[in-house]
Enzyme design. Structure first.
Site, mmCIF file in Angstrom:
data_model
loop_
_atom_site.group_PDB
_atom_site.id
_atom_site.type_symbol
_atom_site.label_atom_id
_atom_site.label_comp_id
_atom_site.label_asym_id
_atom_site.label_seq_id
_atom_site.Cartn_x
_atom_site.Cartn_y
_atom_site.Cartn_z
ATOM 1 N N ASP A 121 0.833 -1.223 0.000
ATOM 2 C CA ASP A 121 0.000 0.000 0.000
ATOM 3 C C ASP A 121 0.861 1.265 0.000
ATOM 4 O O ASP A 121 0.354 2.361 -0.268
ATOM 5 C CB ASP A 121 -0.966 0.006 1.201
ATOM 6 C CG ASP A 121 -0.296 -0.091 2.560
ATOM 7 O OD1 ASP A 121 0.952 -0.190 2.618
ATOM 8 O OD2 ASP A 121 -1.020 -0.053 3.575
ATOM 9 N N GLU A 122 2.147 1.120 0.304
ATOM 10 C CA GLU A 122 3.015 2.308 0.385
ATOM 11 C C GLU A 122 3.213 2.997 -0.961
ATOM 12 O O GLU A 122 3.686 4.134 -1.010
ATOM 13 C CB GLU A 122 4.388 1.936 0.943
ATOM 14 C CG GLU A 122 4.310 1.448 2.365
ATOM 15 C CD GLU A 122 5.660 1.364 3.029
ATOM 16 O OE1 GLU A 122 6.630 1.958 2.507
ATOM 17 O OE2 GLU A 122 5.751 0.697 4.055
ATOM 18 N N TYR A 147 12.353 2.595 -0.795
ATOM 19 C CA TYR A 147 11.678 1.288 -0.846
ATOM 20 C C TYR A 147 10.379 1.379 -1.636
ATOM 21 O O TYR A 147 10.155 0.650 -2.603
ATOM 22 C CB TYR A 147 11.402 0.759 0.575
ATOM 23 C CG TYR A 147 10.342 -0.318 0.611
ATOM 24 C CD1 TYR A 147 10.570 -1.572 0.046
ATOM 25 C CD2 TYR A 147 9.080 -0.085 1.196
ATOM 26 C CE1 TYR A 147 9.584 -2.558 0.049
ATOM 27 C CE2 TYR A 147 8.095 -1.064 1.206
ATOM 28 C CZ TYR A 147 8.352 -2.295 0.638
ATOM 29 O OH TYR A 147 7.377 -3.266 0.637
ATOM 30 N N LYS A 151 9.091 -0.260 -5.280
ATOM 31 C CA LYS A 151 7.912 -1.123 -5.400
ATOM 32 C C LYS A 151 6.925 -0.523 -6.411
ATOM 33 O O LYS A 151 6.331 -1.231 -7.211
ATOM 34 C CB LYS A 151 7.235 -1.314 -4.041
ATOM 35 C CG LYS A 151 8.018 -2.131 -3.032
ATOM 36 C CD LYS A 151 8.299 -3.565 -3.444
ATOM 37 C CE LYS A 151 7.063 -4.420 -3.523
ATOM 38 N NZ LYS A 151 7.398 -5.855 -3.761
HETATM 39 P P1 NAD Z 1 11.209 -10.105 3.852
HETATM 40 O O1 NAD Z 1 12.255 -9.053 3.852
HETATM 41 O O2 NAD Z 1 10.847 -10.757 5.144
HETATM 42 O O3 NAD Z 1 11.601 -11.282 2.850
HETATM 43 C C1 NAD Z 1 12.158 -11.027 1.591
HETATM 44 C C2 NAD Z 1 12.722 -12.340 1.061
HETATM 45 O O4 NAD Z 1 13.218 -12.087 -0.267
HETATM 46 C C3 NAD Z 1 13.890 -12.886 1.877
HETATM 47 O O5 NAD Z 1 13.766 -14.276 2.051
HETATM 48 C C4 NAD Z 1 15.121 -12.558 1.025
HETATM 49 O O6 NAD Z 1 16.187 -13.478 1.209
HETATM 50 C C5 NAD Z 1 14.527 -12.653 -0.373
HETATM 51 N N1 NAD Z 1 15.281 -11.858 -1.346
HETATM 52 C C6 NAD Z 1 15.713 -10.570 -1.218
HETATM 53 N N2 NAD Z 1 16.400 -10.200 -2.308
HETATM 54 C C7 NAD Z 1 16.373 -11.255 -3.157
HETATM 55 C C8 NAD Z 1 16.883 -11.486 -4.462
HETATM 56 N N3 NAD Z 1 17.585 -10.538 -5.114
HETATM 57 N N4 NAD Z 1 16.654 -12.680 -5.038
HETATM 58 C C9 NAD Z 1 15.959 -13.645 -4.395
HETATM 59 N N5 NAD Z 1 15.465 -13.501 -3.162
HETATM 60 C C10 NAD Z 1 15.678 -12.311 -2.554
HETATM 61 O O7 NAD Z 1 9.935 -9.443 3.169
HETATM 62 P P2 NAD Z 1 8.377 -9.643 3.469
HETATM 63 O O8 NAD Z 1 7.972 -8.730 4.560
HETATM 64 O O9 NAD Z 1 8.093 -11.101 3.569
HETATM 65 O O10 NAD Z 1 7.761 -9.059 2.118
HETATM 66 C C11 NAD Z 1 7.525 -9.916 1.003
HETATM 67 C C12 NAD Z 1 6.882 -9.119 -0.115
HETATM 68 O O11 NAD Z 1 5.653 -8.570 0.342
HETATM 69 C C13 NAD Z 1 7.712 -7.922 -0.597
HETATM 70 O O12 NAD Z 1 7.562 -7.832 -1.980
HETATM 71 C C14 NAD Z 1 7.084 -6.729 0.102
HETATM 72 O O13 NAD Z 1 7.269 -5.561 -0.652
HETATM 73 C C15 NAD Z 1 5.646 -7.168 0.135
HETATM 74 N N6 NAD Z 1 4.824 -6.600 1.214
HETATM 75 C C16 NAD Z 1 5.210 -6.717 2.515
HETATM 76 C C17 NAD Z 1 4.374 -6.256 3.532
HETATM 77 C C18 NAD Z 1 4.750 -6.396 4.995
HETATM 78 O O14 NAD Z 1 4.024 -5.890 5.851
HETATM 79 N N7 NAD Z 1 5.828 -7.071 5.347
HETATM 80 C C19 NAD Z 1 3.154 -5.652 3.203
HETATM 81 C C20 NAD Z 1 2.801 -5.527 1.844
HETATM 82 C C21 NAD Z 1 3.633 -6.030 0.861
HETATM 83 O O1 DAU Z 2 2.449 -1.014 4.482
HETATM 84 C C1 DAU Z 2 3.113 -2.143 4.009
HETATM 85 C C2 DAU Z 2 4.578 -2.076 4.396
HETATM 86 O O2 DAU Z 2 4.628 -2.342 5.796
HETATM 87 C C3 DAU Z 2 5.446 -3.052 3.625
HETATM 88 O O3 DAU Z 2 5.463 -2.679 2.286
HETATM 89 C C4 DAU Z 2 6.877 -3.069 4.165
HETATM 90 O O4 DAU Z 2 7.625 -4.078 3.520
HETATM 91 C C5 DAU Z 2 6.817 -3.368 5.654
HETATM 92 O O5 DAU Z 2 8.119 -3.314 6.210
HETATM 93 C C6 DAU Z 2 5.915 -2.357 6.351
HETATM 94 O O6 DAU Z 2 6.490 -1.023 6.271
HETATM 95 P P1 DAU Z 2 6.507 -0.026 7.529
HETATM 96 O O7 DAU Z 2 7.590 0.935 7.317
HETATM 97 O O8 DAU Z 2 5.126 0.467 7.804
HETATM 98 O O9 DAU Z 2 6.851 -1.116 8.685
HETATM 99 P P2 DAU Z 2 7.847 -1.083 9.937
HETATM 100 O O10 DAU Z 2 7.626 -2.372 10.671
HETATM 101 O O11 DAU Z 2 9.226 -0.720 9.574
HETATM 102 O O12 DAU Z 2 7.250 0.115 10.817
HETATM 103 C C7 DAU Z 2 5.871 0.171 11.190
HETATM 104 C C8 DAU Z 2 5.646 1.502 11.900
HETATM 105 O O13 DAU Z 2 6.328 1.493 13.164
HETATM 106 C C9 DAU Z 2 6.205 2.709 11.155
HETATM 107 O O14 DAU Z 2 5.336 3.808 11.381
HETATM 108 C C10 DAU Z 2 7.561 2.969 11.818
HETATM 109 C C11 DAU Z 2 7.303 2.544 13.243
HETATM 110 N N1 DAU Z 2 8.449 1.985 14.015
HETATM 111 C C12 DAU Z 2 9.227 1.036 13.421
HETATM 112 C C13 DAU Z 2 10.255 0.440 14.116
HETATM 113 C C14 DAU Z 2 11.141 -0.592 13.491
HETATM 114 C C15 DAU Z 2 8.640 2.380 15.333
HETATM 115 O O15 DAU Z 2 7.915 3.237 15.878
HETATM 116 N N2 DAU Z 2 9.652 1.779 16.028
HETATM 117 C C16 DAU Z 2 10.475 0.849 15.482
HETATM 118 O O16 DAU Z 2 11.363 0.330 16.187
#
Ligand code: NAD
Ligand code: DAU
Length: 335
Positions: A121-122, A147, A151
């Protein structure tokens, strides 16, 4: 069905693999993962003997091509995913998120393979705290961080490949996930593990930033709804009406862990910190009949805390280095 899962050793990808093997025993799963700092085969413990695991880079065309050629569908999770890291060094974000996606798209085009693109959603930027609107599929793109900009760029590549080359692709943009196997650099696991190692919770800025939390299993169930019934070329927003501000999340974690809910530090804010995300998942609910199964955020959070308590061997090896990295850029402002 042969499913190629990129990034399957990371947080959401590994949960997708576990869930797929539970709910779709007929699926043949191959994971392609570079095992960066964010990926670990320990996240696939218990299923490694039921899948094919390939260590490799999604931006490496020679590694990608035969795997895509052999798949019925590519589910592309692999990414550099952490905003704070993208502010320190954007270069791996450009390579993995843009060049990696391009590489997969070209292979999917060559072999006419169905492709699903996992995004965030970012890409829509942020909302004011008092804005009554939420993101929809029609919200203009306005990413804030390196980031989210990479995306956003990868989403545009996918749409261009659909329109220009007829690629059979769908996209989804999800809100913040929580649940087991999330790296301790991320907000919720960082606070849980801080408490477990005897450190204080850390809140960025004033802590009023809002995120729209969804359990990772609800995200992954939505992905299967899209893979099964999604319309080619369409984008689906995934969210579970889970808006909570960061201060409230920290207070909930502390309270659920038996601590004083005010026992946290305010630390240096993130540069360009997005204020609020909020998803309207109407299209996904109405067109595909998806509804989230996880109920109250507080209950899911309690279960997540239990997971980190009982899986110390999974997170402990990376905790110290993660905090050392944060300590280089973040100062405690007030207690
Ligand atoms: P993560 O960082 O936990 O995992 C990423 C994985 O990708 C890891 O296993 C890493 O080793 C692998 N990777 C990184 N670079 C690579 C490369 N060049 N080739 C092959 N593998 C590689 O990430 P996540 O939180 O599981 O997010 C997964 C996907 O979901 C991402 O595309 C992210 O943008 C998207 N997303 C995440 C969130 C969230 O809240 N975490 C929300 C919405 C969308
Ligand atoms: O919205 C989806 C995104 O959510 C994904 O695309 C990203 O991959 C995922 O990392 C996440 O992004 P955020 O930046 O929102 O997540 P993060 O866990 O880094 O931080 C969540 C919120 O908490 C943000 O407002 C920053 C804040 N934060 C984060 C950390 C690590 C703190 O206040 N303290 C902290 O220590």
């Amino acid at each position: 069905m042969k499913v190629l899962v990129t990034g399957g050793a990371g947080f959401i990808g590994s949960n997708f693999v576990h869930r797929t093997l539970r709910t779709r025993p007929e699926a043949e799963v191959t994971v392609l993962d570079a095992l960066t700092y964010a990926g670990s085969t320990s996240s696939l413990e218990g299923v490694l003997d039921r899948i094919r695991f390939v260590e490799g880079d999604v931006a490496d065309a020679a590694a990608v091509d035969p795997l895509v050629a052999d798949a019925d569908v590519v589910v592309h999770f692999a990414a550099e995913s952490h905003n704070d890291n993208s502010l320190a060094d954007p270069s791996p974000f450009v390579r993995t998120n843009l060049v990696g996606t391009f590489t997969l798209l070209e292979a999917a085009r060559r072999h006419d393979v169905r492709y699903h693109h996992i995004s965030t959603d970012e890409v829509y930027g942020d909302l004011d705290l008092d804005d009554p609107t939420r993101f929809t599929e029609d919200t203009p793109y306005a990413p804030s961080s390196p980031y989210s900009a990479t995306k956003a760029g990868s989403d545009h590549l996918v749409r261009a490949w659909v329109r220009s080359f007829g690629l059979r692709a769908t996209l989804s943009n999800c809100s913040n996930n929580y649940g087991p196997r999330q790296h301790v650099e991320k907000f919720i696991p960082r606070q849980i593990t801080n408490v477990l190692v005897g450190q204080r919770a850390k809140l960025y800025g004033d802590g009023r930033n809002v995120r729209d939390w969804i359990h990772v299993d609800d995200h992954n169930d939505a992905l299967w709804a899209i893979l099964d019934r999604g319309r080619i070329g369409h984008t689906y927003l995934i969210g579970a009406d889970g808006e909570v501000d960061n201060r409230e999340v920290v207070r909930m974690v502390l309270e659920l862990m038996g601590r004083d809910p005010d026992d946290y530090d305010h630390v240096t804010d993130r540069a360009g910190h997005d204020r609020r995300y909020a998803i309207d998942a109407g299209r996904l609910r109405q067109e595909l009949g998806w509804t989230p199964r996880y109920g109250a955020f507080r209950d899911g959070l309690a279960a997540t805390i239990d997971w980190y308590r009982s899986h110390e061997a999974w997170w402990r090896p990376v905790k110290e280095a993660t905090e050392a990295k944060y300590a280089r850029t973040q100062q405690v402002l007030t207690r």
